[in-house]
Design an enzyme around this catalytic site. Structure first.
Site, PDB file in Angstrom:
ATOM      1  N   ASP A 183       6.454 -58.594 -39.117  1.00 31.19           N
ATOM      2  CA  ASP A 183       5.181 -58.347 -38.451  1.00 31.19           C
ATOM      3  C   ASP A 183       4.240 -59.523 -38.625  1.00 31.19           C
ATOM      4  O   ASP A 183       3.104 -59.504 -38.134  1.00 31.19           O
ATOM      5  CB  ASP A 183       4.533 -57.076 -39.018  1.00 31.19           C
ATOM      6  CG  ASP A 183       5.403 -55.851 -38.782  1.00 31.19           C
ATOM      7  OD1 ASP A 183       6.028 -55.778 -37.710  1.00 31.19           O
ATOM      8  OD2 ASP A 183       5.471 -54.980 -39.668  1.00 31.19           O
ATOM      9  N   HIS A 192       5.155 -58.422 -33.071  1.00 28.02           N
ATOM     10  CA  HIS A 192       4.829 -57.851 -31.765  1.00 28.02           C
ATOM     11  C   HIS A 192       3.692 -58.643 -31.122  1.00 28.02           C
ATOM     12  O   HIS A 192       3.179 -59.602 -31.701  1.00 28.02           O
ATOM     13  CB  HIS A 192       4.412 -56.392 -31.916  1.00 28.02           C
ATOM     14  CG  HIS A 192       5.482 -55.525 -32.502  1.00 28.02           C
ATOM     15  ND1 HIS A 192       5.239 -54.248 -32.986  1.00 28.02           N
ATOM     16  CD2 HIS A 192       6.805 -55.746 -32.697  1.00 28.02           C
ATOM     17  CE1 HIS A 192       6.357 -53.728 -33.448  1.00 28.02           C
ATOM     18  NE2 HIS A 192       7.317 -54.610 -33.285  1.00 28.02           N
ATOM     19  N   ASP A 201      11.967 -50.860 -25.509  1.00 30.39           N
ATOM     20  CA  ASP A 201      11.198 -51.144 -26.718  1.00 30.39           C
ATOM     21  C   ASP A 201      10.938 -52.636 -26.872  1.00 30.39           C
ATOM     22  O   ASP A 201      11.859 -53.451 -26.841  1.00 30.39           O
ATOM     23  CB  ASP A 201      11.962 -50.624 -27.936  1.00 30.39           C
ATOM     24  CG  ASP A 201      11.042 -50.166 -29.044  1.00 30.39           C
ATOM     25  OD1 ASP A 201      10.371 -51.033 -29.637  1.00 30.39           O
ATOM     26  OD2 ASP A 201      10.970 -48.952 -29.292  1.00 30.39           O
ATOM     27  N   SER A 252       5.820 -49.636 -32.403  1.00 28.23           N
ATOM     28  CA  SER A 252       6.623 -48.547 -31.855  1.00 28.23           C
ATOM     29  C   SER A 252       6.100 -47.173 -32.250  1.00 28.23           C
ATOM     30  O   SER A 252       6.219 -46.216 -31.488  1.00 28.23           O
ATOM     31  CB  SER A 252       8.076 -48.695 -32.304  1.00 28.23           C
ATOM     32  OG  SER A 252       8.616 -49.898 -31.805  1.00 28.23           O
ATOM     33  N   ARG A 264       2.435 -46.340 -42.533  1.00 27.73           N
ATOM     34  CA  ARG A 264       3.409 -45.916 -41.525  1.00 27.73           C
ATOM     35  C   ARG A 264       4.601 -45.282 -42.228  1.00 27.73           C
ATOM     36  O   ARG A 264       5.037 -45.749 -43.286  1.00 27.73           O
ATOM     37  CB  ARG A 264       3.836 -47.110 -40.670  1.00 27.73           C
ATOM     38  CG  ARG A 264       4.884 -46.772 -39.622  1.00 27.73           C
ATOM     39  CD  ARG A 264       4.996 -47.902 -38.620  1.00 27.73           C
ATOM     40  NE  ARG A 264       6.313 -47.908 -37.988  1.00 27.73           N
ATOM     41  CZ  ARG A 264       6.665 -48.713 -36.985  1.00 27.73           C
ATOM     42  NH1 ARG A 264       5.781 -49.554 -36.501  1.00 27.73           N
ATOM     43  NH2 ARG A 264       7.868 -48.681 -36.481  1.00 27.73           N
ATOM     44  N   HIS A 273      12.744 -59.443 -32.914  1.00 31.73           N
ATOM     45  CA  HIS A 273      12.205 -59.730 -34.249  1.00 31.73           C
ATOM     46  C   HIS A 273      12.882 -60.917 -34.924  1.00 31.73           C
ATOM     47  O   HIS A 273      12.380 -61.413 -35.937  1.00 31.73           O
ATOM     48  CB  HIS A 273      12.339 -58.494 -35.143  1.00 31.73           C
ATOM     49  CG  HIS A 273      11.224 -57.508 -34.982  1.00 31.73           C
ATOM     50  ND1 HIS A 273       9.902 -57.859 -35.131  1.00 31.73           N
ATOM     51  CD2 HIS A 273      11.228 -56.185 -34.696  1.00 31.73           C
ATOM     52  CE1 HIS A 273       9.143 -56.791 -34.945  1.00 31.73           C
ATOM     53  NE2 HIS A 273       9.925 -55.763 -34.664  1.00 31.73           N
ATOM     54  N   ASP A 317      12.945 -55.235 -28.921  1.00 25.71           N
ATOM     55  CA  ASP A 317      12.196 -55.256 -30.170  1.00 25.71           C
ATOM     56  C   ASP A 317      13.063 -55.677 -31.349  1.00 25.71           C
ATOM     57  O   ASP A 317      12.745 -56.619 -32.068  1.00 25.71           O
ATOM     58  CB  ASP A 317      11.602 -53.871 -30.435  1.00 25.71           C
ATOM     59  CG  ASP A 317      10.720 -53.842 -31.667  1.00 25.71           C
ATOM     60  OD1 ASP A 317       9.873 -54.740 -31.795  1.00 25.71           O
ATOM     61  OD2 ASP A 317      10.868 -52.930 -32.495  1.00 25.71           O
ATOM     62  N   LYS A 331      15.926 -46.472 -33.353  1.00 29.79           N
ATOM     63  CA  LYS A 331      14.770 -46.036 -32.571  1.00 29.79           C
ATOM     64  C   LYS A 331      14.813 -44.542 -32.255  1.00 29.79           C
ATOM     65  O   LYS A 331      13.971 -44.045 -31.497  1.00 29.79           O
ATOM     66  CB  LYS A 331      14.684 -46.828 -31.259  1.00 29.79           C
ATOM     67  CG  LYS A 331      14.327 -48.297 -31.452  1.00 29.79           C
ATOM     68  CD  LYS A 331      12.928 -48.497 -32.020  1.00 29.79           C
ATOM     69  CE  LYS A 331      12.609 -49.970 -32.195  1.00 29.79           C
ATOM     70  NZ  LYS A 331      11.226 -50.206 -32.702  1.00 29.79           N
ATOM     71  N   ASP A 356       6.850 -49.681 -25.101  1.00 29.61           N
ATOM     72  CA  ASP A 356       5.893 -49.189 -26.093  1.00 29.61           C
ATOM     73  C   ASP A 356       4.977 -50.274 -26.630  1.00 29.61           C
ATOM     74  O   ASP A 356       3.918 -49.989 -27.185  1.00 29.61           O
ATOM     75  CB  ASP A 356       6.632 -48.511 -27.257  1.00 29.61           C
ATOM     76  CG  ASP A 356       7.690 -49.421 -27.881  1.00 29.61           C
ATOM     77  OD1 ASP A 356       8.045 -50.462 -27.285  1.00 29.61           O
ATOM     78  OD2 ASP A 356       8.175 -49.079 -28.981  1.00 29.61           O
ATOM     79  N   HIS A 357       5.382 -51.532 -26.494  1.00 31.64           N
ATOM     80  CA  HIS A 357       4.582 -52.681 -26.934  1.00 31.64           C
ATOM     81  C   HIS A 357       5.325 -53.937 -26.520  1.00 31.64           C
ATOM     82  O   HIS A 357       6.461 -53.880 -26.030  1.00 31.64           O
ATOM     83  CB  HIS A 357       4.367 -52.675 -28.464  1.00 31.64           C
ATOM     84  CG  HIS A 357       5.643 -52.693 -29.248  1.00 31.64           C
ATOM     85  ND1 HIS A 357       6.394 -53.827 -29.441  1.00 31.64           N
ATOM     86  CD2 HIS A 357       6.329 -51.699 -29.882  1.00 31.64           C
ATOM     87  CE1 HIS A 357       7.464 -53.547 -30.164  1.00 31.64           C
ATOM     88  NE2 HIS A 357       7.446 -52.248 -30.433  1.00 31.64           N
TER      89      HIS A 357
END
Length: 538
Positions: A171, A483, A29, A79, A283, A428, A424, A358, A465-466
């Site tokens: 984000d 991300h 991730d 994600s 989301r 962050h 991930d 996750k 996933d990213h």
């Protein structure tokens, strides 16, 4: 959207793929590809296994952002949409794009939900509350949607609005506020200074925004802050932010303490009987628990003290199986041809594992936003640490690997998948040392998996996933907690005779091409709706 042809499995050698062992999908991730070594934890970490696998075995570079995962062109991946794309096999218009369309066209304001909210507010002479992650990150929400709803509310005669801000810094850059607070205050001023005010707030990693029921205490703090109006009081949100920054050096927005805006000692925005609440996140994962707190009669997770009689609406459904919440403004995406259901219908046994933070991604999102477990699938969750992940950057990599290895060695499963959160969740924090540790812990686990799969004559497919961990700062050195739009690796670790029967296919490929690929590795025909495989006959 990308114009990609549908799946068309070739016969010949490709139809003869037959592995003695399992097909294992490893999702790292937040691990993207970047040639820039500066601020790149993936490059700077000692990843002997990952780097050697990329050099030795066929490695594709997959699109994991924008139109590759069903969101607007140029938007960074995340994600939710990444796992959706992997499991769906096709590009489905995602919530963010659907909400953007319905807000911009005004369709959202013609829905029964919006009209019911307006009617309720007028009947009760009450207040409309907005709550959710507060930025323009466009991963969970977007402040522009909030602004357009506030403008329409004014046109519809709604006199009182209160906004409950979940400060982002995850984000978007980690020290963004009071940028978004000032933006909203300026917007309200341009509307003519109606009684539209920020009422409460706090960092998204401190209150309200728990996910996968990892820490209901966060939601309880949010309930006391937003609903009951309890907590440290300030005259304005900007005053709260500035005070917290003075008190704690280098405090990131996502860890901002809770605050309540008050006048003469009285909170200005408690949520009362007769009010309406719109949760602005499109989301699901950081919205569903608060939605449950507002809407469930039987609610065991904490004492709500008082549950006001409100009309609660979500931007979209946060649980499509149970239709929570009941009232929504925009329809959720529909996934009709998921990989896991496709394989289950053919008798394949499947296994999924991750730690709590996750777990929903490798199960719920991978399965097409469904909590329904496909027949023959086993899902295992390892509890995540409750401490900040930069203080436990190895996370539960070893423990979830132990679970996966036990499942592999049982030889009960045809297709197994695992998600490693470290790139991930630690990325962050934009902390290079911590993220390097996270990546190195994952690398140790990769070797254990590859060795076990090779021993049984299977294949390990390693992807992400990213992006995130490969870009922990902007070019000017500003910490970057968000991300990226970078491509991600897809490595085919294959020591069997099958390796000579295929090669990487030509053309542009993204995460949605994985479903056809996995099916073909398992000797199954891909669904006709899917995008083509990442591999083709050699």
């Amino acid at each position: 959207m990308l114009k990609l042809r549908k799946a068309n499995a070739k016969k010949g050698n490709m139809s003869k793929l037959n592995y003695k062992g399992p097909v294992v999908l490893v999702v790292m991730d937040g691990v993207g590809l970047s040639d820039n070594e500066k601020y790149n934890a993936v490059k700077q970490a000692h990843l002997e296994t990952l780097h050697s696998l990329m050099e030795k075995y066929p490695t594709a570079k997959l699109g994991a952002a924008g139109e590759y995962v069903g969101i607007p062109r140029g938007d960074m991946g995340n994600s939710e949409v990444g796992h959706n794309a992997m499991g769906a096999g096709e590009i489905v218009l995602q919530r963010s794009a659907a909400v953007e369309n319905d807000v911009n066209t005004g369709e959202i304001f013609n829905t029964k939900t919006w009209l019911d909210i307006v009617e309720r507010i007028h009947q009760n002479n009450s207040t409309l509350h907005f709550m959710g992650i507060f930025s323009d990150g466009n991963v969970h929400s977007n402040i522009s949607h909030l602004e357009k709803m506030m403008a329409q509310a004014q046109k519809d005669g709604i006199e009182h609005i209160r906004v409950h801000t979940l400060i982002d810094g995850r984000d978007v850059p980690p020290h963004s506020e009071p940028k978004y607070i000032q933006r909203l205050e300026k917007f309200v001023h341009e509307l003519g200074d109606p009684d539209y005010k920020i009422a409460s707030g706090g960092g998204r990693m401190v209150i309200t925004c728990d996910r996968y029921e990892n820490d209901w205490g966060m939601v309880e703090k949010g309930w006391h802050t937003h609903v009951l109006g309890e907590g440290r009081q300030f005259a304005s949100a900007t005053e709260a932010i500035e005070t917290f920054r003075k008190e704690t050096k280098d405090l990131q927005d996502q860890y901002m303490p809770a605050f309540v805006i008050a006048k003469n000692g009285e909170p200005i925005g408690k949520i009362q009987d007769g009010d309406a609440v719109i949760y602005i996140d499109f989301r699901a994962d950081r919205a569903i628990e608060m939605a449950q707190a507002f809407t469930y009669n039987d609610f065991p997770h904490f004492d709500r003290i008082k549950r006001p009689d409100v009309y609660f609406a979500g931007m979209t459904e946060y649980n499509e199986d149970l239709h929570v919440p009941e009232h929504v403004l925009v329809s959720s995406p529909v996934f009709k041809h998921t990989l896991t259901k496709h394989l289950a219908s053919r008798g394949k046994k499947q296994y999924a594992v991750s730690e709590t933070v996750k777990f929903g991604h490798i199960t719920y999102y991978f399965n097409g936003n469904s909590y329904e477990v496909p027949e023959g699938e086993v899902e295992e969750e390892v509890p995540s640490y409750l401490e900040p992940f930069d203080t436990r950057p190895w996370m539960k990599s070893a423990e979830i690997t132990d679970k996966l290895l036990a499942a592999i060695e049982s030889q009960k499963y045809d297709f197994l998948r695992i998600n490693y959160p470290g790139g991930d969740m630690v990325g962050h924090f934009a902390d290079m040392e911590a993220t390097i540790t996270a990546m190195e812990a994952i690398d140790i686990s990769l070797k254990r998996i590859v060795d076990a799969v090779n021993k049984l004559g299977g294949i390990t497919v390693i992807t992400a996933d990213h992006g995130n961990a490969e870009e922990l700062a902007d070019t000017d050195g500003t910490p970057k907690t968000s991300h990226t739009t970078n491509r991600v690796p897809c490595i085919f670790v294959d020591e069997t005779d099958n390796a000579s029967k295929y090669r990487l296919s030509k053309g542009d490929r993204g995460l949605a091409n994985l479903a056809s690929t996995i099916a073909m590795l398992l000797g199954e025909e891909p669904d006709e709706a899917w995008l083509p495989s990442i591999i083709e006959e050699a």
